[in-house]
Design a protein around this motif. Structure first.
Motif, PDB file in Angstrom:
ATOM      1  N   SER A   1       0.840  -1.189   0.000  1.00 46.06           N
ATOM      2  CA  SER A   1       0.000   0.000   0.000  1.00 46.06           C
ATOM      3  C   SER A   1       0.876   1.240   0.000  1.00 46.06           C
ATOM      4  O   SER A   1       2.097   1.144   0.092  1.00 46.06           O
ATOM      5  CB  SER A   1      -0.931  -0.021   1.221  1.00 46.06           C
ATOM      6  N   VAL A   2       0.237   2.407  -0.080  1.00 43.61           N
ATOM      7  CA  VAL A   2       0.967   3.679  -0.170  1.00 43.61           C
ATOM      8  C   VAL A   2       0.445   4.650   0.878  1.00 43.61           C
ATOM      9  O   VAL A   2      -0.770   4.780   1.069  1.00 43.61           O
ATOM     10  CB  VAL A   2       0.811   4.312  -1.571  1.00 43.61           C
ATOM     11  N   LEU A   3       1.379   5.323   1.554  1.00 46.13           N
ATOM     12  CA  LEU A   3       1.066   6.454   2.417  1.00 46.13           C
ATOM     13  C   LEU A   3       1.653   7.700   1.759  1.00 46.13           C
ATOM     14  O   LEU A   3       2.863   7.794   1.586  1.00 46.13           O
ATOM     15  CB  LEU A   3       1.670   6.265   3.813  1.00 46.13           C
ATOM     16  N   ASP A   4       0.780   8.637   1.392  1.00 41.72           N
ATOM     17  CA  ASP A   4       1.224   9.819   0.666  1.00 41.72           C
ATOM     18  C   ASP A   4       1.031  11.065   1.522  1.00 41.72           C
ATOM     19  O   ASP A   4      -0.022  11.244   2.136  1.00 41.72           O
ATOM     20  CB  ASP A   4       0.426   9.950  -0.633  1.00 41.72           C
ATOM     21  N   LEU A   5       2.043  11.925   1.553  1.00 38.48           N
ATOM     22  CA  LEU A   5       1.965  13.188   2.282  1.00 38.48           C
ATOM     23  C   LEU A   5       1.747  14.377   1.353  1.00 38.48           C
ATOM     24  O   LEU A   5       1.854  15.522   1.788  1.00 38.48           O
ATOM     25  CB  LEU A   5       3.243  13.408   3.101  1.00 38.48           C
TER      26      LEU A   5
ATOM     27  N   ARG B   1      -3.780   6.637  -8.984  1.00 39.79           N
ATOM     28  CA  ARG B   1      -4.186   5.894 -10.189  1.00 39.79           C
ATOM     29  C   ARG B   1      -3.107   4.924 -10.636  1.00 39.79           C
ATOM     30  O   ARG B   1      -3.384   3.799 -11.076  1.00 39.79           O
ATOM     31  CB  ARG B   1      -4.494   6.889 -11.312  1.00 39.79           C
ATOM     32  N   HIS B   2      -1.859   5.353 -10.499  1.00 38.58           N
ATOM     33  CA  HIS B   2      -0.720   4.528 -10.919  1.00 38.58           C
ATOM     34  C   HIS B   2      -0.633   3.254 -10.076  1.00 38.58           C
ATOM     35  O   HIS B   2      -0.529   2.154 -10.635  1.00 38.58           O
ATOM     36  CB  HIS B   2       0.558   5.362 -10.778  1.00 38.58           C
ATOM     37  N   VAL B   3      -0.695   3.393  -8.761  1.00 37.92           N
ATOM     38  CA  VAL B   3      -0.552   2.207  -7.912  1.00 37.92           C
ATOM     39  C   VAL B   3      -1.809   1.349  -7.951  1.00 37.92           C
ATOM     40  O   VAL B   3      -1.744   0.137  -7.735  1.00 37.92           O
ATOM     41  CB  VAL B   3      -0.165   2.577  -6.461  1.00 37.92           C
ATOM     42  N   GLU B   4      -2.964   1.949  -8.231  1.00 34.80           N
ATOM     43  CA  GLU B   4      -4.174   1.154  -8.425  1.00 34.80           C
ATOM     44  C   GLU B   4      -3.980   0.193  -9.594  1.00 34.80           C
ATOM     45  O   GLU B   4      -4.308  -1.004  -9.507  1.00 34.80           O
ATOM     46  CB  GLU B   4      -5.367   2.073  -8.682  1.00 34.80           C
ATOM     47  N   ALA B   5      -3.422   0.703 -10.690  1.00 40.97           N
ATOM     48  CA  ALA B   5      -3.161  -0.133 -11.861  1.00 40.97           C
ATOM     49  C   ALA B   5      -2.113  -1.195 -11.581  1.00 40.97           C
ATOM     50  O   ALA B   5      -2.128  -2.276 -12.199  1.00 40.97           O
ATOM     51  CB  ALA B   5      -2.717   0.739 -13.033  1.00 40.97           C
TER      52      ALA B   5
ATOM     53  N   GLY C   1      -1.865  -2.803  -8.782  1.00 37.28           N
ATOM     54  CA  GLY C   1      -2.411  -3.804  -7.882  1.00 37.28           C
ATOM     55  C   GLY C   1      -2.183  -3.536  -6.409  1.00 37.28           C
ATOM     56  O   GLY C   1      -2.343  -4.448  -5.582  1.00 37.28           O
ATOM     57  N   PHE C   2      -1.831  -2.300  -6.051  1.00 39.21           N
ATOM     58  CA  PHE C   2      -1.675  -1.984  -4.629  1.00 39.21           C
ATOM     59  C   PHE C   2      -3.049  -2.011  -3.950  1.00 39.21           C
ATOM     60  O   PHE C   2      -4.080  -1.784  -4.592  1.00 39.21           O
ATOM     61  CB  PHE C   2      -1.010  -0.623  -4.451  1.00 39.21           C
ATOM     62  N   LYS C   3      -3.058  -2.242  -2.636  1.00 40.00           N
ATOM     63  CA  LYS C   3      -4.319  -2.473  -1.929  1.00 40.00           C
ATOM     64  C   LYS C   3      -4.984  -1.192  -1.468  1.00 40.00           C
ATOM     65  O   LYS C   3      -6.187  -1.012  -1.626  1.00 40.00           O
ATOM     66  CB  LYS C   3      -4.086  -3.391  -0.725  1.00 40.00           C
ATOM     67  N   ARG C   4      -4.204  -0.287  -0.829  1.00 39.98           N
ATOM     68  CA  ARG C   4      -4.804   0.916  -0.258  1.00 39.98           C
ATOM     69  C   ARG C   4      -3.889   2.117  -0.464  1.00 39.98           C
ATOM     70  O   ARG C   4      -2.688   1.969  -0.697  1.00 39.98           O
ATOM     71  CB  ARG C   4      -5.160   0.711   1.219  1.00 39.98           C
ATOM     72  N   PHE C   5      -4.482   3.286  -0.338  1.00 39.39           N
ATOM     73  CA  PHE C   5      -3.758   4.542  -0.504  1.00 39.39           C
ATOM     74  C   PHE C   5      -4.240   5.461   0.603  1.00 39.39           C
ATOM     75  O   PHE C   5      -5.417   5.847   0.651  1.00 39.39           O
ATOM     76  CB  PHE C   5      -4.078   5.141  -1.889  1.00 39.39           C
ATOM     77  N   TRP C   6      -3.338   5.801   1.508  1.00 37.78           N
ATOM     78  CA  TRP C   6      -3.681   6.633   2.662  1.00 37.78           C
ATOM     79  C   TRP C   6      -3.006   7.989   2.546  1.00 37.78           C
ATOM     80  O   TRP C   6      -1.911   8.113   1.980  1.00 37.78           O
ATOM     81  CB  TRP C   6      -3.219   5.967   3.957  1.00 37.78           C
ATOM     82  N   VAL C   7      -3.641   8.997   3.116  1.00 31.87           N
ATOM     83  CA  VAL C   7      -3.037  10.322   3.243  1.00 31.87           C
ATOM     84  C   VAL C   7      -3.088  10.738   4.707  1.00 31.87           C
ATOM     85  O   VAL C   7      -3.954  10.293   5.459  1.00 31.87           O
ATOM     86  CB  VAL C   7      -3.745  11.364   2.350  1.00 31.87           C
TER      87      VAL C   7
ATOM     88  N   LEU D   1      -9.281   1.205  -5.605  1.00 31.07           N
ATOM     89  CA  LEU D   1      -8.328   1.380  -4.511  1.00 31.07           C
ATOM     90  C   LEU D   1      -9.052   1.727  -3.211  1.00 31.07           C
ATOM     91  O   LEU D   1      -9.972   2.544  -3.195  1.00 31.07           O
ATOM     92  CB  LEU D   1      -7.381   2.511  -4.884  1.00 31.07           C
ATOM     93  N   ARG D   2      -8.634   1.096  -2.111  1.00 32.58           N
ATOM     94  CA  ARG D   2      -9.156   1.472  -0.801  1.00 32.58           C
ATOM     95  C   ARG D   2      -8.445   2.751  -0.355  1.00 32.58           C
ATOM     96  O   ARG D   2      -7.220   2.853  -0.455  1.00 32.58           O
ATOM     97  CB  ARG D   2      -8.941   0.351   0.219  1.00 32.58           C
ATOM     98  N   LEU D   3      -9.201   3.692   0.156  1.00 31.85           N
ATOM     99  CA  LEU D   3      -8.666   5.010   0.483  1.00 31.85           C
ATOM    100  C   LEU D   3      -8.943   5.338   1.936  1.00 31.85           C
ATOM    101  O   LEU D   3     -10.030   5.078   2.453  1.00 31.85           O
ATOM    102  CB  LEU D   3      -9.306   6.071  -0.414  1.00 31.85           C
ATOM    103  N   GLY D   4      -7.932   5.898   2.609  1.00 29.78           N
ATOM    104  CA  GLY D   4      -8.131   6.188   4.021  1.00 29.78           C
ATOM    105  C   GLY D   4      -7.130   7.184   4.559  1.00 29.78           C
ATOM    106  O   GLY D   4      -6.289   7.729   3.842  1.00 29.78           O
ATOM    107  N   SER D   5      -7.242   7.391   5.846  1.00 30.61           N
ATOM    108  CA  SER D   5      -6.381   8.348   6.546  1.00 30.61           C
ATOM    109  C   SER D   5      -5.272   7.608   7.254  1.00 30.61           C
ATOM    110  O   SER D   5      -5.506   6.590   7.899  1.00 30.61           O
ATOM    111  CB  SER D   5      -7.207   9.153   7.551  1.00 30.61           C
ATOM    112  N   GLY D   6      -4.100   8.164   7.161  1.00 30.33           N
ATOM    113  CA  GLY D   6      -2.962   7.529   7.825  1.00 30.33           C
ATOM    114  C   GLY D   6      -2.134   8.499   8.643  1.00 30.33           C
ATOM    115  O   GLY D   6      -0.947   8.558   8.445  1.00 30.33           O
TER     116      GLY D   6
END
Length: 332
Positions: free
Chosen positions: A10-14, A35-39, A41-47, A75-80
């Motif tokens: 997964s990805v944690l983006d600041l 969008r890139h990591v969704e393609a 196959g990453f599971k989630r993307f948090w900010v 993509l699953r999206l959430g707060s991190g």
């Protein structure tokens, strides 16, 4: 057997703001990365919620998540994470209940107990609100109730929010949230991307205190990992100097606007600062694919983590996209 293959990435983006850019560019780059990591196959993307930091554009976390959700599909999206002491639980329940109503099955809520800001900013955020980190267990419980089914006689509801049961994660960089997550049977994300010192102890505390719940029947651990991947070790070392400069600036209380990489950090930091940055980034994966593969396999062997969530704050957006492509290739 490829140890990395079954482990979700997964990805944690600041939403990093570059020296030659601004918030709009940073936010557009976040969507492009999602969008890139969704393609890939990453599971989630948090900010993550941060305030009063000129190099981070993710302060209005729920607003940014709405933008990301509208521009992605699976993509699953959430707060991190959302720093809960800064907010009334009802407000967060309504914000994330709204997101969950618009994007069902895709929104999750990671909660932290630190303010994520300096004292002056914390006062500006809260004004007359008396919330503090000491209230965190009660605030989490209240938030769970607000997102759960409506109860007979319940006088205050979150609308939207009630009945959405947005998945809640507890985040931590010390042992408090590890114990609380275990006791409540919630998934746990440890901030080893900036506090690796307590990682092993936090994992042990979480697993030892875990009680099965309606959410989980066994512990689930996700670890934060800094990433600087490039085709060669030498290029990765060069790109990593942007990360080093940023952490050094954080420690000095200077601007966090992302700086271009430099040929060498010599003369830019004192010996004790170099050591401190190295400690901060002790878990960083810096190198070409094979070097990173070996380090990730060692990390998984030592921790048995269920998932890894990566931060990547290199300067050029194209280099960030490439880093995650290289990372995804390690699971093949």
């Amino acid at each position: 057997m490829n140890r990395l293959a079954p482990v979700p990435f997964s990805v944690l983006d600041l939403a990093p703001i570059r020296e030659d850019g601004g918030p709009a560019q940073a936010l557009h780059n976040s969507l492009a990365l999602a969008r890139h990591v969704e393609a890939l196959g990453f599971k989630r993307f948090w900010v993550a919620e941060h305030h009063n930091m000129d190099g981070i554009a993710s302060s209005a976390t729920a607003v940014l998540l709405g933008y990301l959700a509208a521009g992605t599909r699976t993509l699953r999206l959430g707060s991190g994470g959302v720093m809960l002491p800064n907010h009334a639980p009802l407000v967060i329940a309504e914000q994330f209940g709204t997101l969950a109503s618009l994007y069902p099955g895709r929104i999750e809520l990671g909660l932290g107990r630190a303010p994520g800001a300096d004292q002056a900013t914390t006062r500006a955020l809260r004004r007359e609100r008396s919330g503090s980190a000491d209230d965190f267990p009660q605030d989490v419980e209240e938030l769970q109730a607000l997102l759960g089914p409506r109860q007979p006689g319940q006088r205050v509801i979150a609308m939207p929010g009630v009945g959405t049961e947005v998945p809640i994660w507890l985040l931590g960089s010390s042992l408090f949230s590890a114990q609380l997550a275990g006791q409540k049977g919630l998934p746990y994300a440890f901030a080893s991307h900036f506090a690796p010192r307590y990682m092993h102890e936090a994992i042990r505390v979480y697993r030892n205190h875990f009680r099965p719940s309606a959410v989980l029947d066994k512990p689930y651990v996700m670890l934060g990992v800094p990433l600087v991947a490039a085709p060669t070790d030498e290029e990765a070392d060069f790109l990593a100097t942007s990360v080093y400069q940023r952490i050094l600036a954080l420690m000095r209380g200077e601007s966090l606007v992302l700086q271009p990489p430099v040929p060498s950090m010599a003369g830019r930091w004192l010996p004790h600062e170099k050591e401190a940055v190295g400690s901060f980034l002790a878990l960083a994966m810096v190198g070409g694919p094979e070097k990173i593969r070996a380090k990730l396999e060692t990390l998984l062997e030592q921790t048995e983590a269920d998932e890894l969530i990566f931060t990547c704050d290199v300067y050029e957006h194209a280099d960030r996209l490439r880093a995650f492509e290289l990372l995804a290739g390690l699971r093949a």
